[in-house]
Scaffold this motif. Structure first.
Motif, PDB file in Angstrom:
ATOM      1  N   THR A 143       0.811  -1.169  -0.004  1.00  7.88           N
ATOM      2  CA  THR A 143      -0.073  -0.087   0.036  1.00  7.88           C
ATOM      3  C   THR A 143       0.775   1.347   0.033  1.00  7.88           C
ATOM      4  OG1 THR A 143      -0.111   0.150   2.636  1.00  7.88           O
ATOM      5  CG2 THR A 143      -1.983  -1.125   1.105  1.00  7.88           C
ATOM      6  N   PHE A 144       0.400   2.057  -0.742  1.00  3.50           N
ATOM      7  CA  PHE A 144       1.267   3.604  -0.894  1.00  3.50           C
ATOM      8  C   PHE A 144       0.148   4.752  -0.734  1.00  3.50           C
ATOM      9  CE2 PHE A 144       3.250   0.354  -3.850  1.00  3.50           C
ATOM     10  CZ  PHE A 144       4.346   0.377  -3.298  1.00  3.50           C
ATOM     11  N   LYS A 145       0.763   5.539   0.027  1.00  9.17           N
ATOM     12  CA  LYS A 145       0.203   6.923   0.219  1.00  9.17           C
ATOM     13  C   LYS A 145       0.218   7.708  -1.089  1.00  9.17           C
ATOM     14  CE  LYS A 145       1.005   7.630   5.106  1.00  9.17           C
ATOM     15  NZ  LYS A 145       1.374   8.434   6.078  1.00  9.17           N
ATOM     16  N   THR A 146      -1.040   8.386  -1.450  1.00 11.81           N
ATOM     17  CA  THR A 146      -0.685   9.198  -2.762  1.00 11.81           C
ATOM     18  C   THR A 146       0.401  10.062  -2.885  1.00 11.81           C
ATOM     19  OG1 THR A 146      -3.282   9.180  -2.762  1.00 11.81           O
ATOM     20  CG2 THR A 146      -1.990  10.668  -4.219  1.00 11.81           C
ATOM     21  N   SER A 147       0.902  10.751  -1.468  1.00 13.11           N
ATOM     22  CA  SER A 147       1.934  11.704  -1.681  1.00 13.11           C
ATOM     23  C   SER A 147       3.412  11.036  -1.920  1.00 13.11           C
ATOM     24  CB  SER A 147       2.001  12.202  -0.116  1.00 13.11           C
ATOM     25  OG  SER A 147       2.235  10.899   1.038  1.00 13.11           O
ATOM     26  N   GLU A 148       3.180   9.679  -1.914  1.00 14.24           N
ATOM     27  CA  GLU A 148       4.526   8.780  -2.396  1.00 14.24           C
ATOM     28  C   GLU A 148       4.840   8.665  -3.990  1.00 14.24           C
ATOM     29  OE1 GLU A 148       5.723   5.344   0.301  1.00 14.24           O
ATOM     30  OE2 GLU A 148       3.646   5.718   1.014  1.00 14.24           O
ATOM     31  N   ILE A 149       3.766   9.143  -4.415  1.00 11.12           N
ATOM     32  CA  ILE A 149       3.523   8.796  -6.192  1.00 11.12           C
ATOM     33  C   ILE A 149       4.060   9.978  -6.590  1.00 11.12           C
ATOM     34  CG2 ILE A 149       2.036   8.152  -7.840  1.00 11.12           C
ATOM     35  CD1 ILE A 149       0.433   6.753  -5.833  1.00 11.12           C
ATOM     36  N   ALA A 150       4.922   9.910  -7.697  1.00 11.56           N
ATOM     37  CA  ALA A 150       5.109  11.122  -8.353  1.00 11.56           C
ATOM     38  C   ALA A 150       4.675  11.112  -9.824  1.00 11.56           C
ATOM     39  CB  ALA A 150       6.990  10.622  -8.863  1.00 11.56           C
ATOM     40  N   TYR A 151       4.430  10.036 -10.413  1.00 10.20           N
ATOM     41  CA  TYR A 151       3.298  10.020 -11.388  1.00 10.20           C
ATOM     42  C   TYR A 151       2.800   8.787 -12.043  1.00 10.20           C
ATOM     43  CZ  TYR A 151       8.066   9.053 -13.603  1.00 10.20           C
ATOM     44  OH  TYR A 151       9.149   8.537 -13.888  1.00 10.20           O
ATOM     45  N   PHE A 152       1.621   8.786 -12.732  1.00  9.61           N
ATOM     46  CA  PHE A 152       0.785   7.636 -13.214  1.00  9.61           C
ATOM     47  C   PHE A 152       1.285   7.745 -14.881  1.00  9.61           C
ATOM     48  CE2 PHE A 152      -1.286   8.504  -9.649  1.00  9.61           C
ATOM     49  CZ  PHE A 152      -1.687   7.287  -8.890  1.00  9.61           C
ATOM     50  N   MET A 153       1.463   6.643 -15.468  1.00 13.15           N
ATOM     51  CA  MET A 153       1.784   6.394 -16.809  1.00 13.15           C
ATOM     52  C   MET A 153       1.199   5.328 -17.395  1.00 13.15           C
ATOM     53  SD  MET A 153       5.757   5.643 -16.405  1.00 13.15           S
ATOM     54  CE  MET A 153       6.376   4.248 -15.430  1.00 13.15           C
ATOM     55  N   ILE A 154       1.043   5.429 -19.031  1.00  9.08           N
ATOM     56  CA  ILE A 154       0.577   4.422 -19.720  1.00  9.08           C
ATOM     57  C   ILE A 154       1.734   3.817 -20.508  1.00  9.08           C
ATOM     58  CG2 ILE A 154      -1.035   3.866 -21.868  1.00  9.08           C
ATOM     59  CD1 ILE A 154      -2.564   4.569 -19.545  1.00  9.08           C
ATOM     60  N   GLU A 155       1.823   2.854 -20.326  1.00  5.08           N
ATOM     61  CA  GLU A 155       2.919   1.834 -21.074  1.00  5.08           C
ATOM     62  C   GLU A 155       2.292   0.503 -21.690  1.00  5.08           C
ATOM     63  OE1 GLU A 155       6.404   1.183 -18.586  1.00  5.08           O
ATOM     64  OE2 GLU A 155       7.193   2.882 -18.775  1.00  5.08           O
ATOM     65  N   GLU A 156       2.491   0.408 -22.633  1.00  4.04           N
ATOM     66  CA  GLU A 156       2.013  -0.930 -23.586  1.00  4.04           C
ATOM     67  C   GLU A 156       0.639  -1.160 -22.961  1.00  4.04           C
ATOM     68  OE1 GLU A 156       4.722  -4.174 -22.745  1.00  4.04           O
ATOM     69  OE2 GLU A 156       6.358  -3.235 -23.849  1.00  4.04           O
ATOM     70  N   ARG A 157      -0.158  -0.179 -23.253  1.00  2.39           N
ATOM     71  CA  ARG A 157      -1.823  -0.343 -22.912  1.00  2.39           C
ATOM     72  C   ARG A 157      -2.122  -0.435 -21.456  1.00  2.39           C
ATOM     73  NH1 ARG A 157      -4.065  -3.214 -28.334  1.00  2.39           N
ATOM     74  NH2 ARG A 157      -3.202  -1.888 -29.800  1.00  2.39           N
ATOM     75  N   SER A 158      -1.167  -0.368 -20.550  1.00  4.03           N
ATOM     76  CA  SER A 158      -1.443  -0.749 -19.165  1.00  4.03           C
ATOM     77  C   SER A 158      -1.180   0.491 -18.464  1.00  4.03           C
ATOM     78  CB  SER A 158      -0.604  -1.617 -18.524  1.00  4.03           C
ATOM     79  OG  SER A 158      -0.923  -3.061 -19.317  1.00  4.03           O
ATOM     80  N   THR A 159      -1.669   0.781 -17.172  1.00  2.94           N
ATOM     81  CA  THR A 159      -1.362   1.948 -16.357  1.00  2.94           C
ATOM     82  C   THR A 159      -0.493   1.429 -15.314  1.00  2.94           C
ATOM     83  OG1 THR A 159      -3.641   2.866 -16.981  1.00  2.94           O
ATOM     84  CG2 THR A 159      -2.415   3.689 -15.028  1.00  2.94           C
ATOM     85  N   PHE A 160       0.290   2.205 -14.992  1.00  7.57           N
ATOM     86  CA  PHE A 160       1.411   2.278 -13.877  1.00  7.57           C
ATOM     87  C   PHE A 160       1.664   3.249 -12.916  1.00  7.57           C
ATOM     88  CE2 PHE A 160       2.913  -0.857 -17.157  1.00  7.57           C
ATOM     89  CZ  PHE A 160       3.239  -1.953 -16.514  1.00  7.57           C
TER      90      PHE A 160
END
Length: 251
Positions: free
Chosen positions: A154-171
């Protein structure tokens, strides 16, 4: 509307004034000032007519133009005008209206003046805006659950730098560099996350404001973003998101 031009190059100041009058002849240029010291003295003089908007060069004859903003805790809106792109992030964080690269493009100047007028116009409250104002901050997602093999994280939202699409999946990518798959689309994530913290800059990337390392104006109407952690491919703000992105940075 009264404007002040802070510029130490005579030709640049004259050209800017001509462009302004060509866009809106009713605009009154109160003065053209070449230095930080003289500008601070002008703005502190109560006998002087105060401008509604300042066009501010960054490299002036005696100091950096940001010194004016910092010394006066300036509340007057500013449009930065400069030949250098490396100050874009600092300018947006100073709540500027816009950041224009020299030679100034007349269409970009016109867009900046229009933006100023829209932001200066009185806001009439509507039911939708009133509802938006009272939405609790805890309505936005605070944690994400991710799996890697048999392990659950589990990760706090404040730990997340960005969300990205790679090969039709979200990371998602954390500030420590780790990345994990998530089950949501970027469209859905844009609705789930606090809009003051996260912004979708293009079709494949949704970033945290804390992940922005530098911003470069690489051409008229195009910004390049350096992120931390870095991405291997060039990261740019899509043209249709430019105005909204600048508003988000200066919120």
């Amino acid at each position: 509307m009264n404007v002040l031009i802070v510029e130490d190059e005579d030709l640049s100041a004259e050209r800017l004034q001509k462009l302004i009058f060509g866009i809106d002849p009713s605009i009154r240029v109160l003065a053209t000032i070449p230095s930080v010291f003289e500008t601070i003295a002008y703005l502190q003089n109560e006998a002087k007519t105060q401008p509604d908007l300042i066009f501010l060069d960054i490299h002036l004859e005696d100091d950096n133009g940001f010194r004016i903003v910092e010394s006066l805790d300036l509340m007057i809106p500013v449009i930065f005008t400069t030949a250098f792109d490396e100050y874009a992030l600092k300018a947006f964080k100073a709540n500027s209206i816009d950041y224009l690269l020299k030679p100034i493009n007349p269409l970009e100047l016109q867009a900046s003046l229009l933006k100023f007028k829209k932001l200066s116009a009185p806001v009439t409250a509507t039911p939708s805006t009133m509802v938006a104002e009272i939405l609790p901050t805890d309505a936005y997602k605070d944690r994400f659950l991710c799996t890697a093999g048999s392990r659950i994280f589990t990760f706090k939202t404040s730990e997340i730098a960005y969300f990205m699409i790679e090969e039709r999946s979200t990371f998602l990518r954390l500030f420590d560099g780790r990345h994990f798959a998530v089950e949501y689309s970027l469209e859905r994530l844009s609705q789930m996350l606090d809009p003051s913290q996260f912004f979708r800059i293009n079709r494949t990337l949704l970033i945290s404001i804390d992940a922005i390392k530098n911003i470069h104006a690489i051409s008229p109407g195009r910004l390049k973003i350096e992120l931390n952690p870095a991405l291997s491919q060039e990261t740019t703000v899509s043209a249709d998101r430019m105005s909204e992105f600048k508003n988000w940075l200066g919120r």
